[in-house]
Design an enzyme around this catalytic site. Structure first.
Site, mmCIF file in Angstrom:
data_model
loop_
_atom_site.group_PDB
_atom_site.id
_atom_site.type_symbol
_atom_site.label_atom_id
_atom_site.label_comp_id
_atom_site.label_asym_id
_atom_site.label_seq_id
_atom_site.Cartn_x
_atom_site.Cartn_y
_atom_site.Cartn_z
ATOM 1 N N CYS A 14 45.849 -3.781 -27.163
ATOM 2 C CA CYS A 14 44.829 -2.876 -26.597
ATOM 3 C C CYS A 14 44.008 -3.593 -25.539
ATOM 4 C CB CYS A 14 43.929 -2.383 -27.713
ATOM 5 S SG CYS A 14 43.308 -3.729 -28.725
ATOM 6 N N GLY A 19 43.797 2.469 -33.217
ATOM 7 C CA GLY A 19 44.988 3.179 -32.746
ATOM 8 C C GLY A 19 44.722 3.798 -31.395
ATOM 9 N N SER A 20 45.502 4.815 -31.080
ATOM 10 C CA SER A 20 45.420 5.400 -29.737
ATOM 11 C C SER A 20 44.211 6.336 -29.616
ATOM 12 C CB SER A 20 46.700 6.186 -29.454
ATOM 13 O OG SER A 20 46.806 7.242 -30.390
ATOM 14 N N THR A 21 43.801 6.576 -28.390
ATOM 15 C CA THR A 21 42.663 7.471 -28.150
ATOM 16 C C THR A 21 42.973 8.914 -28.592
ATOM 17 O OG1 THR A 21 41.801 6.016 -26.454
ATOM 18 C CG2 THR A 21 41.107 8.321 -26.330
ATOM 19 N N LYS A 65 45.981 2.434 -44.825
ATOM 20 C CA LYS A 65 47.257 3.038 -44.432
ATOM 21 C C LYS A 65 47.804 2.284 -43.225
ATOM 22 C CE LYS A 65 48.775 6.096 -41.685
ATOM 23 N NZ LYS A 65 50.020 5.409 -41.310
ATOM 24 N N VAL A 116 44.849 9.995 -31.057
ATOM 25 C CA VAL A 116 44.730 10.086 -32.530
ATOM 26 C C VAL A 116 43.279 9.842 -32.954
ATOM 27 C CG1 VAL A 116 45.498 9.137 -34.754
ATOM 28 C CG2 VAL A 116 47.154 9.518 -32.927
ATOM 29 N N GLY A 117 42.565 9.006 -32.223
ATOM 30 C CA GLY A 117 41.131 8.805 -32.503
ATOM 31 C C GLY A 117 40.381 10.126 -32.468
ATOM 32 N N GLU A 176 47.284 4.088 -20.390
ATOM 33 C CA GLU A 176 47.683 2.896 -21.142
ATOM 34 C C GLU A 176 49.200 2.891 -21.320
ATOM 35 O OE1 GLU A 176 46.701 2.698 -25.358
ATOM 36 O OE2 GLU A 176 45.954 0.662 -25.063
ATOM 37 N N GLU A 192 38.526 1.972 -32.906
ATOM 38 C CA GLU A 192 38.993 0.920 -31.984
ATOM 39 C C GLU A 192 40.215 1.499 -31.287
ATOM 40 O OE1 GLU A 192 37.274 -1.728 -31.729
ATOM 41 O OE2 GLU A 192 36.196 -1.912 -33.626
#
Ligand code: NAD
Length: 500
Positions: A293, A237-239, A184, A241-242, A393, A259
């Protein structure tokens, strides 16, 4: 309904989903506009994958998995080599497409993005038939060996900052290890993944081995992460959403590789090669408009060289050529979306509120030719380590500058964030290079360079930057499970319940 569209420069863009070896429209008929960040124009509308489309793609991958897993590993490698060759042959098209979709300057998409995508697929193609297990010493009379088996169906969810490269980072090791994939891409930048899907069909990948379902994170992405038919999610992706991915994965306790974000410390010691450090530090933060990143977003300067360094660094930052990313002379393009441009600029206000000095930039460029695009000037801000701009970030061409007195102080500052992805230092002392590299809490360290990435070298972080590794042989471990097999070669009767 049109299935592909033409844009200027003349490109025939595939806009449908790629499922089971063919391009198809989404079941619910949703559409997502894809915008050119240089001028805000709509490049095309793509089919939006919904949950039913994700189901179709997962079913196709499940069906393809047994044969793909059984295929001679060198044959899998051969197909991946062919895909790398096809991407290389498509270099001109792909680099223009990526530039239009993301705003990356064409000189970078040609020389870095396409080249790295090809190199990663080639490295992984070569590894496909070298994934060995091991033999373990166990009790006499028994033989034990460990196989590395593919995990199964992998859902790959990726962001918008290096969309083409991430196709190779995620698909390369997964396919080499014998997994089938449902990818995706980010809804903002789906075009290069769809193009590579097309090339994969042309070079002969079996239907279902690779599926590409561009859709929104909250629907298609969330559904993929929760899916009972998916064995692993490889997420970049972002933390925040992780964290959601980890929760969603609990449905079937699928494996997760994360990641996530970063806040790289870039340390310049008083014995550093100054000119190299100035150029390298500019690359560390301004390349790809800072949307990386691993960007060196915190510049930590020894107080003895800080003034000398800053004079040169600010001069360089002010001279960076911003412009239409299709112009080969452009060094910095627009940010990839209007929303993200606004987020980056909002940090300028945050910095001011916290007493930070804007040393340069902090606004959109004055050039009227760029007024419709999502441009931000290279921005350098004086800030304290505890400030939000030094902790959060920003993900843009925005670097904080902080001075330090000695090694002990700088290590505390460097490691004083929740992230641990990449970090770097500039010094002419070999001893200091090793000593400091060992102390930086991160997955990657660069000495007298920054943001070096290579397909053979593992890429990933620690702390809230995530876990697991892209690339390198380490990535193969992340895409395989260890299976331990015991053989009783003496045909002994086990001592338990022995009756005679
Ligand atoms: P994001 O987390 O918003 O989105 C990443 C992907 O996740 C997109 O495809 C998105 O659609 C999807 N997504 C969003 N919500 C979801 C949900 N609930 N369930 C499943 N999927 C969902 O990140 P972004 O803004 O696209 O990218 C920027 C971020 O990516 C930055 O934080 C950056 O540091 C990080 N990043 C990390 C690496 C790395 O290797 N560590 C590399 C590049 C970017």
């Amino acid at each position: 309904m049109a299935t592909s569209v033409e844009v200027t420069p003349k490109l025939d863009i595939e806009t449908r989903l790629f499922i089971n070896g063919e391009f198809v429209d989404s079941i619910d008929g949703g559409r997502i506009p894809v915008v050119n960040p240089h001028d805000g124009s709509v490049l095309c509308e793509i089919s939006e994958a919904g949950t039913k489309d994700v189901d179709r793609a997962v079913a196709a991958a499940r069906k393809a998995f047994p044969a793909w897993k059984k295929m001679l590993a060198s044959e899998r490698g051969r197909l991946i080599f062919k895909l790398a060759d096809a991407i290389e042959a498509d270099r001109e098209y792909l680099s223009i497409l990526e530039t239009l979709d993301t705003g990356h300057p064409i000189r970078d998409t040609q020389n870095l993005d396409v080249a790295r995508t090809v190199a990663t697929f080639r490295y992984m193609a070569g590894i496909a038939d070298k994934i060995d297990g091991r033999v373990v010493q166990v009790d006499p009379g028994f033989h034990n060996y460990v196989l590395r088996e593919p995990v199964g169906v992998v859902g790959s969810i990726v962001p918008w900052n290096f969309p083409m490269m991430f196709v190779s980072w995620k698909l390369g090791p997964a396919l080499a290890a014998g997994n089938c994939c449902v990818m995706k891409p980010a809804e903002l930048t789906p075009l290069s993944a769809l193009r590579i899907a097309k090339l994969s069909a042309e070079v002969g990948f079996p239907p279902g081995v690779i599926n590409v379902v561009p859709g929104r994170g909250s629907t298609a992405g969330q559904h993929l992460a929760e899916h009972m038919g998916v064995d692993k999610i490889a997420f970049t992706g972002s933390t925040p959403v992780g964290r959601k991915i980890v929760q969603a994965s609990s449905t079937n306790l699928k494996r997760v590789q994360l990641e996530l974000g970063g806040k790289g410390a870039n340390i310049v010691f008083d014995d550093a090669p100054i000119d190299a450090a100035v150029g390298g530090s500019a690359f560390a933060i301004f390349h790809n408009q800072g949307q990386a990143c691993i960007a060196g977003s915190r510049l930590l300067l020894h107080e003895k060289i800080a003034d000398q360094f800053l004079e040169k660094f600010l001069k360089l930052a002010k001279s960076i050529k911003q412009g239409n990313p299709l112009d080969p002379a452009t060094e910095m393009g627009p940010l990839t979306s209007a929303g993200h441009r606004d987020k980056v600029l909002s940090y300028v206000d945050v910095a001011k509120q916290e007493g930070g000095n804007i040393l340069t930039g902090g606004k959109a460029p004055a050039n009227p030719d760029l007024a419709k695009g999502y441009y931000v000037e290279p921005t350098v801000v004086d800030a304290k380590p505890s400030d939000r701009v030094c902790q959060e970030e920003v993900f843009g061409p925005f670097v904080t500058v902080t001075r330090f007195k000695d090694e002990a102080e700088v290590m505390e500052i460097a490691n004083g964030v929740v992230y641990g992805l990449g970090g770097g230092l500039w010094t002419n002392s070999l001893q200091r290079a090793h000593r400091v590299a060992a102390q930086i809490r991160s997955g990657m360290v660069w000495v007298n360079c920054y943001k070096r990435v290579s397909p053979g070298s593992p890429f990933g972080g620690v702390g809230e930057s995530g876990y697991g590794r892209d690339m390198g042989v380490e990535s193969i471990h992340d895409y395989t499970d260890a299976k331990s097999i015991f053989i009783n070669y003496d045909a002994q009767i086990p001592p338990f319940y022995k009756r005679s």
